[in-house]
Design a protein around this motif. Structure first.
Motif, PDB file in Angstrom:
ATOM      1  N   GLY A 130       0.776  -1.246   0.000  1.00 25.88           N
ATOM      2  CA  GLY A 130       0.000   0.000   0.000  1.00 25.88           C
ATOM      3  C   GLY A 130       0.799   1.282   0.000  1.00 25.88           C
ATOM      4  O   GLY A 130       0.281   2.338   0.354  1.00 25.88           O
ATOM      5  N   PHE A 131       2.076   1.213  -0.389  1.00 27.30           N
ATOM      6  CA  PHE A 131       2.821   2.466  -0.589  1.00 27.30           C
ATOM      7  C   PHE A 131       2.161   3.224  -1.740  1.00 27.30           C
ATOM      8  O   PHE A 131       1.746   2.624  -2.728  1.00 27.30           O
ATOM      9  N   HIS A 132       2.089   4.544  -1.628  1.00 25.00           N
ATOM     10  CA  HIS A 132       1.507   5.331  -2.723  1.00 25.00           C
ATOM     11  C   HIS A 132       2.383   5.250  -3.970  1.00 25.00           C
ATOM     12  O   HIS A 132       1.887   5.165  -5.085  1.00 25.00           O
ATOM     13  N   GLU A 133       3.696   5.292  -3.762  1.00 27.34           N
ATOM     14  CA  GLU A 133       4.641   5.201  -4.867  1.00 27.34           C
ATOM     15  C   GLU A 133       5.863   4.438  -4.376  1.00 27.34           C
ATOM     16  O   GLU A 133       6.102   4.338  -3.167  1.00 27.34           O
ATOM     17  N   ALA A 134       6.639   3.937  -5.330  1.00 28.56           N
ATOM     18  CA  ALA A 134       7.872   3.232  -4.976  1.00 28.56           C
ATOM     19  C   ALA A 134       8.825   3.324  -6.159  1.00 28.56           C
ATOM     20  O   ALA A 134       8.395   3.530  -7.289  1.00 28.56           O
ATOM     21  N   PHE A 135      10.111   3.230  -5.860  1.00 26.15           N
ATOM     22  CA  PHE A 135      11.076   3.236  -6.962  1.00 26.15           C
ATOM     23  C   PHE A 135      12.251   2.321  -6.654  1.00 26.15           C
ATOM     24  O   PHE A 135      12.511   1.982  -5.502  1.00 26.15           O
ATOM     25  N   ASN A 136      12.919   1.901  -7.755  1.00 22.73           N
ATOM     26  CA  ASN A 136      14.090   1.035  -7.672  1.00 22.73           C
ATOM     27  C   ASN A 136      15.328   1.922  -7.585  1.00 22.73           C
ATOM     28  O   ASN A 136      15.680   2.597  -8.541  1.00 22.73           O
ATOM     29  N   TYR A 137      15.969   1.931  -6.441  1.00 22.70           N
ATOM     30  CA  TYR A 137      17.100   2.855  -6.266  1.00 22.70           C
ATOM     31  C   TYR A 137      18.236   2.555  -7.235  1.00 22.70           C
ATOM     32  O   TYR A 137      19.024   3.443  -7.565  1.00 22.70           O
ATOM     33  N   LYS A 138      18.331   1.316  -7.705  1.00 22.02           N
ATOM     34  CA  LYS A 138      19.410   0.988  -8.648  1.00 22.02           C
ATOM     35  C   LYS A 138      19.192   1.684  -9.991  1.00 22.02           C
ATOM     36  O   LYS A 138      20.152   2.018 -10.678  1.00 22.02           O
ATOM     37  N   GLU A 139      17.944   1.892 -10.345  1.00 18.94           N
ATOM     38  CA  GLU A 139      17.640   2.582 -11.611  1.00 18.94           C
ATOM     39  C   GLU A 139      17.803   4.092 -11.479  1.00 18.94           C
ATOM     40  O   GLU A 139      17.852   4.800 -12.475  1.00 18.94           O
ATOM     41  N   GLU A 140      17.812   4.590 -10.262  1.00 16.82           N
ATOM     42  CA  GLU A 140      17.879   6.041 -10.036  1.00 16.82           C
ATOM     43  C   GLU A 140      19.248   6.444  -9.496  1.00 16.82           C
ATOM     44  O   GLU A 140      19.429   7.557  -9.008  1.00 16.82           O
ATOM     45  N   ASP A 141      20.199   5.541  -9.587  1.00 20.58           N
ATOM     46  CA  ASP A 141      21.491   5.725  -8.947  1.00 20.58           C
ATOM     47  C   ASP A 141      22.191   7.014  -9.378  1.00 20.58           C
ATOM     48  O   ASP A 141      22.894   7.645  -8.590  1.00 20.58           O
ATOM     49  N   ALA A 142      21.966   7.410 -10.631  1.00 18.64           N
ATOM     50  CA  ALA A 142      22.654   8.604 -11.143  1.00 18.64           C
ATOM     51  C   ALA A 142      22.143   9.870 -10.476  1.00 18.64           C
ATOM     52  O   ALA A 142      22.857  10.871 -10.405  1.00 18.64           O
ATOM     53  N   ASP A 143      20.921   9.851  -9.992  1.00 13.91           N
ATOM     54  CA  ASP A 143      20.344  11.063  -9.395  1.00 13.91           C
ATOM     55  C   ASP A 143      19.255  10.693  -8.389  1.00 13.91           C
ATOM     56  O   ASP A 143      18.063  10.891  -8.635  1.00 13.91           O
ATOM     57  N   LEU A 144      19.691  10.156  -7.261  1.00 12.48           N
ATOM     58  CA  LEU A 144      18.725   9.758  -6.224  1.00 12.48           C
ATOM     59  C   LEU A 144      17.945  10.967  -5.726  1.00 12.48           C
ATOM     60  O   LEU A 144      16.749  10.880  -5.432  1.00 12.48           O
ATOM     61  N   SER A 145      18.642  12.103  -5.638  1.00  6.03           N
ATOM     62  CA  SER A 145      17.980  13.303  -5.151  1.00  6.03           C
ATOM     63  C   SER A 145      16.866  13.727  -6.101  1.00  6.03           C
ATOM     64  O   SER A 145      15.769  14.099  -5.674  1.00  6.03           O
ATOM     65  N   GLY A 146      17.146  13.629  -7.400  1.00  8.55           N
ATOM     66  CA  GLY A 146      16.122  13.954  -8.404  1.00  8.55           C
ATOM     67  C   GLY A 146      14.928  13.018  -8.310  1.00  8.55           C
ATOM     68  O   GLY A 146      13.776  13.440  -8.474  1.00  8.55           O
ATOM     69  N   ALA A 147      15.209  11.739  -8.026  1.00  3.07           N
ATOM     70  CA  ALA A 147      14.112  10.773  -7.873  1.00  3.07           C
ATOM     71  C   ALA A 147      13.219  11.186  -6.706  1.00  3.07           C
ATOM     72  O   ALA A 147      11.983  11.208  -6.822  1.00  3.07           O
TER      73      ALA A 147
END
Lengths: 360, 360
Positions: free
Chosen positions: A213-230
């Motif tokens: 039931g998280f509203h959103e989720a992301f794969n940190y490995k795919e966002e590694d270049a810009d975690l802050s942007g994610a």
């Protein structure tokens, strides 16, 4: 149920202190010594148990490292040649501890072995499992290594007490599909918060959104270049609460995205546990702590043990009525325990990693 | 006292955004525009003041950097070509603000110039100085840039509220001879704590021990090879409270030396303000936050402004009766203000850095 003389037991020992990621050769499954056959010492109460479930927890990794003098930890290091210890569920075979009798089910700190003799101070941490609850199909015994055990109370205390959450606040949880993270997300949602989680695979990200039931989720490995942007994508207005399980780069990215007066509950730093001293990722944007007046609070479950009855009374109805679910990744057999623990630090588990020692 | 038409004023502007340490060419003293001669706008109240003292504060350095989009700060950046602003003490020449009349003395945010027109929102921060206190020899007007102004309230709130101190606890203060640090040490001693300070010269270390009543003090430049070892010498049992003014390596050393359940009030990070993004010193031993269950709390004085009357009532008798002393480093003349501010980041000041604009 009665104690048998000459119990055959096996145990998992630490072979040597670990540097970097733990590997198979750091642990060894050996026949246990004859200690189990000894009568209980009169001087201090002890409990002989048959272990049913063992818990693989991130905090076990720092205990595998060579202790650094002067850098005390809240748990003492494992000793090479000795059995690993950790949380588990067990059945009492013999007890000189008031309140525990053969047949009772308990959870607490036990050994990574078929049978353990629990001695002080760990006898004080043994919690008897309500026999009625133990019969409840919706509350499997393994849950006492997770939602009904240390990780459950960790999530409850960490979120409800340390984070001081308010309805409508924004919450970010890292390692969100793990033993603690999956609960923090659900607890936050129950409170009416907006909650986003990060995890390390597509499968886990899907679980966060569809099962937990998280509203959103992301794969940190795919966002590694810009975690802050994610984080900025998911929290355009910023993060009120960050429930920190990983540390390193994710903490840096979170600091930049915190709102003024945000709170960070530091539960664990799994991304850093397998790095050597010189490799640990420094947090360089600490200035956010002042400019945003952040509160960063470390905590551990044992300090809040007295809240367990309150927590159990709160969470059991949520589980029974389906408002909170729990996902476990169960490995079968003591011989699989080292691999299961190793897998935890590579994110191979999906849900709470448990080792089952029984066919029950 | 009456407003004169055609006031001759000068002002210090920022010439360009600063990278690294601020230098003389980053600031310029210019004749002021004719704005002072304009009648007060009817739409919003304003106060024309003659500035008497200007305060050089570490927080001014981050305001001199080019703003980074998305990294909001609690104060907006200075604008090249515009006058610097900061805390100061001033005399009212003209006021359309209820409660302030010509001749009144005030402290608050003003411009780095001879005369300033204070406009909203800064009119709301002007605090009238009690005329009776202003006559007290023991309470010079310059103190309203220090012990009786923002740094004083910062020390009071930071120590008494954020640090949750108890009698007998151990306290470490960095930048301990500065505007805030010298007060934190004295407040801690008044409470019955054991207090040690760090500073950047032999002279300052002596001051800490002889004038400000720190139990011990050390020169961090002499201990640079092993700051953690230095702290261990002074705090063999560990630090309960760290009042953080500097950041970087000192924060790392403090983390290792904190006691379980220690508290770190993060007031400033002066060691990091002049470093470019990539140079900032990362804090790599963040794991201490969990193992020691530390609380790290950033704070700024404006959030606690409502406590000023309580603080003033508490501190004034301490000053009058000599239990709390205050050391200032006074530069004379607006033309000396840039050098004084620059000196702050090299630790050239001994005590709170003030600029006096008057012969009074």
């Amino acid at each position: 149920m009665a104690e048998k003389k000459g119990l055959k037991s096996r145990r998992v020992i630490l072979t040597e202190y670990v540097e970097g990621y733990p590997r198979e050769e750091h642990m060894e499954l050996l026949p246990a010594a004859a200690v189990l056959d000894r009568p209980a010492a009169e001087s201090s109460p002890s409990v002989l148990v048959k272990n049913l479930y063992l818990s693989c927890d991130p905090y076990m990794r720092p205990k595998m490292s060579r202790p650094i003098p002067g850098q005390s930890s809240y748990t003492s290091a494992f000793v090479p040649g000795s059995v690993l210890t950790g949380y588990g569920v067990a059945q009492v075979l013999r007890s000189s501890l008031p309140g525990l009798a053969p047949g009772d089910l308990v959870w607490g700190i036990t050994g990574w072995e078929d049978y353990s003799v629990v001695q002080p101070p760990f006898t004080g941490l043994l919690t008897k499992i309500d026999p009625e609850l133990a019969q409840d199909d919706k509350l499997p015994l393994s849950y006492y290594t997770g939602i009904l055990g240390m990780p459950g109370l960790t999530a409850y205390v960490g979120f409800h007490q340390i984070c001081s959450p308010k309805k409508g606040e924004t919450v970010f949880v890292s390692a969100a599909s793990g033993a603690v993270g999956q609960l923090v997300g659900q607890f936050a949602r129950l409170m009416g918060c907006y909650v986003v989680g990060s995890a390390g695979s597509k499968e886990k990200v899907e679980l966060l959104k569809t099962k937990f039931g998280f509203h959103e989720a992301f794969n940190y490995k795919e966002e590694d270049a810009d975690l802050s942007g994610a984080l900025r994508r998911f929290f355009p207005e910023g993060v009120d609460i960050y429930f920190e399980n990983v540390g390193g780069k994710m903490l840096e990215a979170a600091l930049v995205n915190m709102k003024t007066h945000g709170r960070i509950a530091v539960c664990g730093l799994i991304s850093q546990y397998n790095l050597a001293g010189g490799e640990k990722e420094g947090v360089s944007n600490f200035a956010c702590v002042v400019s945003k007046r952040l509160r960063i609070q470390g905590f551990i479950e044992p300090d809040h043990k007295h809240l367990y009855p309150e927590y159990a009374a709160w969470v059991v109805p949520h589980i029974r009525e389906g408002r909170v679910v729990y996902l476990e990744d169960v490995a079968d057999g003591l011989e699989m325990a080292p691999e299961a623990l190793i897998g935890l630090f590579h994110g191979r588990n999906v849900g709470k990693q448990v080792v089952r020692l029984t066919d029950e």
